[in-house]
Scaffold this motif. Structure first.
Motif, mmCIF file in Angstrom:
data_model
loop_
_atom_site.group_PDB
_atom_site.id
_atom_site.type_symbol
_atom_site.label_atom_id
_atom_site.label_comp_id
_atom_site.label_asym_id
_atom_site.label_seq_id
_atom_site.Cartn_x
_atom_site.Cartn_y
_atom_site.Cartn_z
ATOM 1 N N ASN A 16 -10.436 -11.744 -0.062
ATOM 2 C CA ASN A 16 -8.929 -11.817 0.515
ATOM 3 C C ASN A 16 -7.804 -10.746 -0.392
ATOM 4 O O ASN A 16 -6.520 -10.966 -0.477
ATOM 5 C CB ASN A 16 -8.370 -13.288 0.405
ATOM 6 N N TYR A 17 -8.578 -9.735 -1.021
ATOM 7 C CA TYR A 17 -7.748 -8.807 -1.801
ATOM 8 C C TYR A 17 -7.696 -7.377 -1.016
ATOM 9 O O TYR A 17 -8.642 -6.759 -0.753
ATOM 10 C CB TYR A 17 -8.364 -8.576 -3.114
ATOM 11 N N LEU A 18 -6.665 -6.752 -0.787
ATOM 12 C CA LEU A 18 -6.389 -5.367 -0.470
ATOM 13 C C LEU A 18 -6.314 -4.295 -1.548
ATOM 14 O O LEU A 18 -5.522 -4.662 -2.612
ATOM 15 C CB LEU A 18 -5.005 -5.315 0.395
ATOM 16 N N THR A 24 2.437 4.597 -7.933
ATOM 17 C CA THR A 24 2.900 5.708 -8.476
ATOM 18 C C THR A 24 2.281 7.005 -8.974
ATOM 19 O O THR A 24 2.490 7.884 -9.284
ATOM 20 C CB THR A 24 3.821 5.076 -9.859
ATOM 21 N N ASP A 25 0.841 6.636 -8.869
ATOM 22 C CA ASP A 25 -0.368 7.387 -9.360
ATOM 23 C C ASP A 25 -1.246 7.464 -8.467
ATOM 24 O O ASP A 25 -2.277 6.574 -8.401
ATOM 25 C CB ASP A 25 -0.756 7.171 -10.890
ATOM 26 N N ALA A 26 -1.650 8.399 -7.838
ATOM 27 C CA ALA A 26 -2.825 8.569 -6.659
ATOM 28 C C ALA A 26 -4.179 8.630 -7.250
ATOM 29 O O ALA A 26 -5.191 8.482 -6.639
ATOM 30 C CB ALA A 26 -2.574 10.001 -5.807
ATOM 31 N N ASN A 27 -4.226 8.733 -8.699
ATOM 32 C CA ASN A 27 -5.557 8.666 -9.478
ATOM 33 C C ASN A 27 -6.048 7.347 -9.509
ATOM 34 O O ASN A 27 -7.121 6.937 -9.935
ATOM 35 C CB ASN A 27 -5.375 9.510 -10.886
ATOM 36 N N ASN A 28 -4.962 6.332 -9.586
ATOM 37 C CA ASN A 28 -5.251 5.127 -9.884
ATOM 38 C C ASN A 28 -5.158 4.167 -8.519
ATOM 39 O O ASN A 28 -4.869 4.620 -7.297
ATOM 40 C CB ASN A 28 -4.519 4.410 -10.903
ATOM 41 N N PHE A 29 -5.562 2.798 -8.596
ATOM 42 C CA PHE A 29 -5.098 2.012 -7.346
ATOM 43 C C PHE A 29 -4.828 0.604 -7.956
ATOM 44 O O PHE A 29 -4.872 0.182 -8.947
ATOM 45 C CB PHE A 29 -6.798 1.752 -6.653
ATOM 46 N N ASP A 30 -4.158 0.043 -7.013
ATOM 47 C CA ASP A 30 -3.578 -1.151 -7.236
ATOM 48 C C ASP A 30 -4.392 -2.191 -6.196
ATOM 49 O O ASP A 30 -5.085 -1.762 -5.138
ATOM 50 C CB ASP A 30 -2.127 -1.296 -6.426
ATOM 51 N N VAL A 31 -4.454 -3.523 -6.672
ATOM 52 C CA VAL A 31 -4.888 -4.677 -5.766
ATOM 53 C C VAL A 31 -3.926 -5.762 -5.545
ATOM 54 O O VAL A 31 -3.250 -6.176 -6.535
ATOM 55 C CB VAL A 31 -6.273 -5.153 -6.702
ATOM 56 N N TYR A 32 -4.018 -6.293 -4.379
ATOM 57 C CA TYR A 32 -3.178 -7.164 -3.853
ATOM 58 C C TYR A 32 -3.827 -8.454 -3.366
ATOM 59 O O TYR A 32 -4.595 -8.016 -2.489
ATOM 60 C CB TYR A 32 -2.168 -6.704 -2.627
ATOM 61 N N GLN A 33 -3.244 -9.490 -3.959
ATOM 62 C CA GLN A 33 -3.939 -10.725 -3.180
ATOM 63 C C GLN A 33 -3.385 -11.463 -2.291
ATOM 64 O O GLN A 33 -1.960 -11.157 -2.070
ATOM 65 C CB GLN A 33 -3.986 -11.789 -4.348
ATOM 66 N N GLU A 41 1.857 -14.298 1.940
ATOM 67 C CA GLU A 41 2.303 -14.005 0.685
ATOM 68 C C GLU A 41 1.523 -12.741 0.032
ATOM 69 O O GLU A 41 0.211 -13.028 0.048
ATOM 70 C CB GLU A 41 2.410 -15.080 -0.257
ATOM 71 N N ILE A 42 2.044 -11.750 -0.463
ATOM 72 C CA ILE A 42 1.294 -10.722 -1.002
ATOM 73 C C ILE A 42 1.962 -10.672 -2.919
ATOM 74 O O ILE A 42 2.964 -10.781 -3.273
ATOM 75 C CB ILE A 42 1.902 -9.341 -0.746
ATOM 76 N N THR A 43 0.549 -10.743 -3.413
ATOM 77 C CA THR A 43 0.772 -10.645 -4.950
ATOM 78 C C THR A 43 -0.171 -9.412 -5.451
ATOM 79 O O THR A 43 -1.267 -9.546 -5.154
ATOM 80 C CB THR A 43 0.321 -11.967 -5.586
ATOM 81 N N ARG A 44 0.566 -8.745 -6.187
ATOM 82 C CA ARG A 44 -0.109 -7.620 -6.896
ATOM 83 C C ARG A 44 -0.732 -8.224 -8.065
ATOM 84 O O ARG A 44 -0.143 -8.559 -8.964
ATOM 85 C CB ARG A 44 0.769 -6.469 -7.133
ATOM 86 N N ILE A 46 -3.507 -6.381 -9.897
ATOM 87 C CA ILE A 46 -4.088 -5.298 -10.397
ATOM 88 C C ILE A 46 -2.864 -4.137 -10.299
ATOM 89 O O ILE A 46 -2.744 -3.847 -9.215
ATOM 90 C CB ILE A 46 -5.170 -4.851 -10.287
ATOM 91 N N THR A 47 -2.639 -3.597 -11.565
ATOM 92 C CA THR A 47 -1.574 -2.430 -11.106
ATOM 93 C C THR A 47 -2.078 -1.185 -11.867
ATOM 94 O O THR A 47 -2.409 -1.099 -12.952
ATOM 95 C CB THR A 47 -0.270 -2.864 -11.864
ATOM 96 N N SER A 48 -2.201 -0.162 -10.994
ATOM 97 C CA SER A 48 -2.524 0.970 -11.346
ATOM 98 C C SER A 48 -3.721 1.100 -12.359
ATOM 99 O O SER A 48 -3.728 1.587 -13.613
ATOM 100 C CB SER A 48 -1.343 1.951 -12.074
ATOM 101 N N PHE A 49 -5.036 0.766 -11.959
ATOM 102 C CA PHE A 49 -6.157 0.778 -12.365
ATOM 103 C C PHE A 49 -6.607 2.187 -12.680
ATOM 104 O O PHE A 49 -6.848 2.806 -11.560
ATOM 105 C CB PHE A 49 -7.016 -0.183 -11.916
ATOM 106 N N ASN A 50 -6.985 2.494 -13.972
ATOM 107 C CA ASN A 50 -7.376 3.992 -13.978
ATOM 108 C C ASN A 50 -8.910 4.049 -14.435
ATOM 109 O O ASN A 50 -9.654 3.403 -15.390
ATOM 110 C CB ASN A 50 -6.875 4.409 -15.413
ATOM 111 N N GLY A 51 -9.542 4.539 -13.240
ATOM 112 C CA GLY A 51 -10.914 4.672 -13.625
ATOM 113 C C GLY A 51 -11.639 5.551 -14.540
ATOM 114 O O GLY A 51 -12.769 5.268 -15.273
#
Length: 283
Positions: A16-18, A24-33, A41-44, A46-51
């Protein structure tokens, strides 16, 4: 939900995570519950995870052309709860995201209570949220430095294509006949490969077993200097997407569906840049 729209990437769901490109940074990704008990209800979480930082923390010191990153995220795919992320650098990361549940601590108040409701109200509850943990499961850099432009899977094996003619199956390489692997579509018979130039090939046992393409009509052009006609080379109609539809039970087909004679066939829908969609039967 802000998402970096100037990005080649898709978005994917993991339970159930998007998972989307970062705001702000297309190199990274966000995760929303995503929770939908009474309302969405949408809760972020993970913010801007850097691989790139994760790869470096695992002791991998590949040269990324002096840019110190993996470039923008090109494609994402979830296989068996593992997130695969393909980057502009040609690197493909397999990530495990452990969404740890919160810790709930309930303490009872020592003060005397007069009833069940009073006792309940005297309880104190503490909720400790824990950040998700991301670990590197695999790192495939077969395609570097060429961008990953297509991802698919077969029997839980990751298949990736890039702007070259190299197709990776996990850590193995299969060299194809054309470059620019736009679509990868496993079927029950063959592995279909669609290229940017519009050619579609079918592979079985690592061998090309057929080729299909759409050509624009040839045009006769009069050579004014010599007074005779010559034929202009025809162009291929470029591919935009491929998707398959598995066999379906005939009783599940309504009168508004695809004709019933096709229900026991695996179909492949192919879209072209001129707006046409071709339907092929996999047999």
């Amino acid at each position: 939900m802000p998402v970096n729209s100037l990005n080649f990437s898709n978005v994917v769901m993991l339970k159930n995570y998007l998972i989307t490109p970062a705001t702000t940074d297309a190199n990274n990704f966000d995760v929303y519950q995503l929770d939908h008990k009474d309302s969405y209800e949408i809760t972020r979480v993970i913010t801007s995870f850097n691989g790139y930082k994760l790869v470096n923390n695992n002791g991998i010191t590949d040269d990324y052309g002096g840019r110190n990153d993996l470039g923008i995220i090109m494609k994402m795919l979830v296989i068996d709860n593992i997130l695969y992320v393909g980057y502009e650098s040609g690197d493909l990361l397999a990530l495990n995201i452990d969404f740890e549940p919160p810790i709930i601590i309930t303490k009872a108040n020592d003060a005397p209570s007069t009833g069940k409701l009073s006792a309940f109200l005297k309880q104190s509850k503490t909720v400790i949220n824990r950040d998700p943990k991301i670990t590197l499961v695999d790192h495939i850099n077969i395609h570097a430095p060429n961008p990953i432009i297509s991802l698919s899977h077969s029997n839980n094996h990751i298949i990736a294509g890039s702007t070259t003619n190299k197709l990776s199956l996990d850590h193995d390489i299969l060299k194809l006949n054309n470059s620019g692997i736009q679509s990868i579509l496993p079927t029950h018979k063959v592995l279909l490969i669609g290229y940017w130039n519009g050619i579609i090939e079918g592979y079985s046992d690592n061998q090309c077993v057929f080729t299909n393409k759409r050509q624009l009509p040839r045009v006769n052009i009069l050579d004014s200097n010599k007074g005779n006609a010559k034929q202009e080379n025809s162009l291929l109609v470029k591919l935009t997407f491929m998707v398959s539809r598995d066999k379906i039970e005939s009783k599940a087909v309504s009168k508004y569906s695809i004709k019933q004679k096709f229900t026991d066939q695996e179909l492949v829908f192919v879209g072209f840049e001129d707006g046409t969609i071709y339907v092929y039967i996999v047999s």
